[in-house]
Every structure is written in structure tokens, then in C-alpha cells.
Design a protein around this motif. Sequence first.
Motif, PDB file in Angstrom:
ATOM      1  N   TYR A   1      20.940  17.620  66.770  1.00 54.52           N
ATOM      2  CA  TYR A   1      22.280  17.052  66.854  1.00 54.52           C
ATOM      3  C   TYR A   1      22.398  15.934  65.833  1.00 54.52           C
ATOM      4  O   TYR A   1      21.426  15.207  65.588  1.00 54.52           O
ATOM      5  N   VAL A   2      23.579  15.783  65.259  1.00 52.95           N
ATOM      6  CA  VAL A   2      23.817  14.731  64.274  1.00 52.95           C
ATOM      7  C   VAL A   2      25.050  13.922  64.688  1.00 52.95           C
ATOM      8  O   VAL A   2      25.863  14.372  65.507  1.00 52.95           O
ATOM      9  N   LYS A   3      25.150  12.750  64.117  1.00 52.60           N
ATOM     10  CA  LYS A   3      26.305  11.869  64.279  1.00 52.60           C
ATOM     11  C   LYS A   3      26.650  11.637  65.750  1.00 52.60           C
ATOM     12  O   LYS A   3      25.775  11.343  66.552  1.00 52.60           O
ATOM     13  N   SER A   4      27.933  11.768  66.103  1.00 54.82           N
ATOM     14  CA  SER A   4      28.357  11.448  67.473  1.00 54.82           C
ATOM     15  C   SER A   4      27.691  12.367  68.499  1.00 54.82           C
ATOM     16  O   SER A   4      27.382  11.937  69.614  1.00 54.82           O
ATOM     17  N   SER A   5      27.443  13.601  68.132  1.00 60.38           N
ATOM     18  CA  SER A   5      26.780  14.520  69.067  1.00 60.38           C
ATOM     19  C   SER A   5      25.377  14.029  69.409  1.00 60.38           C
ATOM     20  O   SER A   5      24.960  14.092  70.568  1.00 60.38           O
ATOM     21  N   ALA A   6      24.659  13.516  68.420  1.00 60.06           N
ATOM     22  CA  ALA A   6      23.323  12.974  68.670  1.00 60.06           C
ATOM     23  C   ALA A   6      23.403  11.784  69.615  1.00 60.06           C
ATOM     24  O   ALA A   6      22.663  11.709  70.606  1.00 60.06           O
ATOM     25  N   ALA A   7      24.295  10.847  69.328  1.00 61.02           N
ATOM     26  CA  ALA A   7      24.419   9.645  70.156  1.00 61.02           C
ATOM     27  C   ALA A   7      24.779  10.002  71.598  1.00 61.02           C
ATOM     28  O   ALA A   7      24.214   9.455  72.549  1.00 61.02           O
ATOM     29  N   LEU A   8      25.699  10.937  71.773  1.00 64.34           N
ATOM     30  CA  LEU A   8      26.144  11.296  73.117  1.00 64.34           C
ATOM     31  C   LEU A   8      25.113  12.129  73.868  1.00 64.34           C
ATOM     32  O   LEU A   8      24.964  12.000  75.092  1.00 64.34           O
ATOM     33  N   GLU A   9      24.386  12.988  73.156  1.00 64.09           N
ATOM     34  CA  GLU A   9      23.306  13.751  73.797  1.00 64.09           C
ATOM     35  C   GLU A   9      22.188  12.814  74.247  1.00 64.09           C
ATOM     36  O   GLU A   9      21.568  13.030  75.288  1.00 64.09           O
ATOM     37  N   ILE A  10      21.931  11.774  73.485  1.00 57.09           N
ATOM     38  CA  ILE A  10      20.944  10.762  73.887  1.00 57.09           C
ATOM     39  C   ILE A  10      21.446  10.043  75.132  1.00 57.09           C
ATOM     40  O   ILE A  10      20.716   9.893  76.118  1.00 57.09           O
ATOM     41  N   ALA A  11      22.706   9.589  75.096  1.00 54.47           N
ATOM     42  CA  ALA A  11      23.287   8.861  76.230  1.00 54.47           C
ATOM     43  C   ALA A  11      23.205   9.679  77.518  1.00 54.47           C
ATOM     44  O   ALA A  11      22.970   9.137  78.603  1.00 54.47           O
ATOM     45  N   LYS A  12      23.389  10.989  77.397  1.00 58.94           N
ATOM     46  CA  LYS A  12      23.354  11.883  78.557  1.00 58.94           C
ATOM     47  C   LYS A  12      22.008  11.823  79.284  1.00 58.94           C
ATOM     48  O   LYS A  12      21.940  12.036  80.492  1.00 58.94           O
ATOM     49  N   GLN A  13      20.944  11.500  78.561  1.00 57.20           N
ATOM     50  CA  GLN A  13      19.593  11.492  79.136  1.00 57.20           C
ATOM     51  C   GLN A  13      19.170  10.133  79.687  1.00 57.20           C
ATOM     52  O   GLN A  13      18.109  10.015  80.303  1.00 57.20           O
ATOM     53  N   LEU A  14      19.958   9.098  79.441  1.00 61.42           N
ATOM     54  CA  LEU A  14      19.578   7.744  79.836  1.00 61.42           C
ATOM     55  C   LEU A  14      20.041   7.421  81.251  1.00 61.42           C
ATOM     56  O   LEU A  14      21.004   7.991  81.744  1.00 61.42           O
ATOM     57  N   LYS A  15      19.355   6.468  81.885  1.00 58.82           N
ATOM     58  CA  LYS A  15      19.767   6.066  83.232  1.00 58.82           C
ATOM     59  C   LYS A  15      20.953   5.105  83.155  1.00 58.82           C
ATOM     60  O   LYS A  15      21.163   4.423  82.150  1.00 58.82           O
ATOM     61  N   GLY A  16      21.726   5.089  84.213  1.00 61.47           N
ATOM     62  CA  GLY A  16      22.811   4.125  84.332  1.00 61.47           C
ATOM     63  C   GLY A  16      24.092   4.543  83.638  1.00 61.47           C
ATOM     64  O   GLY A  16      24.341   5.731  83.390  1.00 61.47           O
ATOM     65  N   TRP A  17      24.908   3.558  83.334  1.00 59.74           N
ATOM     66  CA  TRP A  17      26.248   3.789  82.782  1.00 59.74           C
ATOM     67  C   TRP A  17      26.277   4.532  81.447  1.00 59.74           C
ATOM     68  O   TRP A  17      27.278   5.184  81.167  1.00 59.74           O
ATOM     69  N   PRO A  18      25.237   4.484  80.599  1.00 57.97           N
ATOM     70  CA  PRO A  18      25.331   5.240  79.338  1.00 57.97           C
ATOM     71  C   PRO A  18      25.604   6.730  79.533  1.00 57.97           C
ATOM     72  O   PRO A  18      26.211   7.375  78.682  1.00 57.97           O
TER      73      PRO A  18
ATOM     74  N   VAL B   1      19.759  11.164  64.094  1.00 57.81           N
ATOM     75  CA  VAL B   1      19.621  12.606  64.326  1.00 57.81           C
ATOM     76  C   VAL B   1      18.757  12.753  65.574  1.00 57.81           C
ATOM     77  O   VAL B   1      17.766  12.048  65.730  1.00 57.81           O
ATOM     78  N   LEU B   2      19.138  13.652  66.451  1.00 53.59           N
ATOM     79  CA  LEU B   2      18.327  13.968  67.622  1.00 53.59           C
ATOM     80  C   LEU B   2      17.767  15.365  67.429  1.00 53.59           C
ATOM     81  O   LEU B   2      18.518  16.320  67.238  1.00 53.59           O
ATOM     82  N   VAL B   3      16.446  15.478  67.468  1.00 50.07           N
ATOM     83  CA  VAL B   3      15.777  16.768  67.299  1.00 50.07           C
ATOM     84  C   VAL B   3      15.112  17.148  68.616  1.00 50.07           C
ATOM     85  O   VAL B   3      14.290  16.399  69.140  1.00 50.07           O
ATOM     86  N   ASP B   4      15.512  18.285  69.147  1.00 52.15           N
ATOM     87  CA  ASP B   4      14.872  18.859  70.320  1.00 52.15           C
ATOM     88  C   ASP B   4      14.047  20.027  69.777  1.00 52.15           C
ATOM     89  O   ASP B   4      14.588  21.113  69.553  1.00 52.15           O
ATOM     90  N   PRO B   5      12.765  19.793  69.487  1.00 53.65           N
ATOM     91  CA  PRO B   5      11.952  20.799  68.789  1.00 53.65           C
ATOM     92  C   PRO B   5      12.056  22.190  69.410  1.00 53.65           C
ATOM     93  O   PRO B   5      12.066  22.345  70.622  1.00 53.65           O
ATOM     94  N   ASN B   6      12.154  23.168  68.534  1.00 54.37           N
ATOM     95  CA  ASN B   6      12.245  24.588  68.902  1.00 54.37           C
ATOM     96  C   ASN B   6      13.487  24.942  69.706  1.00 54.37           C
ATOM     97  O   ASN B   6      13.568  26.036  70.258  1.00 54.37           O
TER      98      ASN B   6
END
Length: 144
Positions: free
Chosen positions: A76-93, A67-72
Motif C-alpha cells: 500500500y502507498v500514500k493514504s492507503s498505507a497510512a490507513l491500513e496501518i491505522a486499522k491495525q493499531l489499538k485505540g482511536w487510530p 509504504v506498507l508492505v505485507d510480504p507475499n
Amino acid sequence: MDYHKSIPKDVQIILFDGVCNLCNRSVQFAIKRDEKRLFRYASLDSNLGKLLLKERAIDRSKVDSIVLVDPNKAYYVKSSAALEIAKQLKGWPKLLSLLLIFPSWLRDPVYDFIAKNRYRWFGKKESCIVPTKDLKSLFLDLDN
């Protein structure tokens, strides 16, 4: 206790299955590629994890890996959480976030299949990850 004061401002919290080897590797992967130190981490089963899930009325039996929590703002849960995390990472992710163009009802069955089989394919630990001294500040819990 107002736990909100213990969470640094402008961070997002990744709640993960602390005993899952795949989840632990994913957290390590994110830490290495999180140049801005945007993320903090907590086990889904930690006191903080349980509180954040309860506040958002997330059923732990239906969301058991990430689960990705962006306080206030949002969560995001499941695939949305994973992809929202990937969006913030450097490089190919970052490229993985292009999959967000597909609705979650198309993405989540693939995510659920992997989540359902993660222990069989990748194994699990007896207890949650213990961060190194250098990374300890990235891991949150109410007991810290």
C-alpha cells in the motif's frame, strides 16, 4: 542473499522517510499502539527499503514518505498505507481506517499536500532515526 529469511513471518513492513520528523513521530506513534507487534520498520532509503520498492516497481520519486508492505500479499502507498496501518493499531487510530471507504483518488491529494509540506511544517533530521536498544529488533535492514 535471500533477505526473506531475515524477515519474521506474519509481519508487515512500514517503509518510511527516515529523515522526516513527521514520519519519525508517526513511526513512534505506531510502535506505541502496535500491541501485537505486527509491524517492522525500515527506511525507504535503506538497502532493504530500496529492494522492497524495486521488487514492487514502486517509483521512489512518486512515493517518498510511506509504504506498507505485507510480504507475499500486498503493498500500500500514500493514504492507503497510512490507513491500513491505522486499522491495525489499538485505540482511536482504528477509526481513521473508516476513510478507506473513499477511493484513493479522493484521499491521496490530501495526503500528497501534507507529504509535500512535511519538511517545512515539521522539519527534518540530518540522518535516519536510531532506535533504542529495546526497539532495535523492530527495525530491519540487510546490514543488521
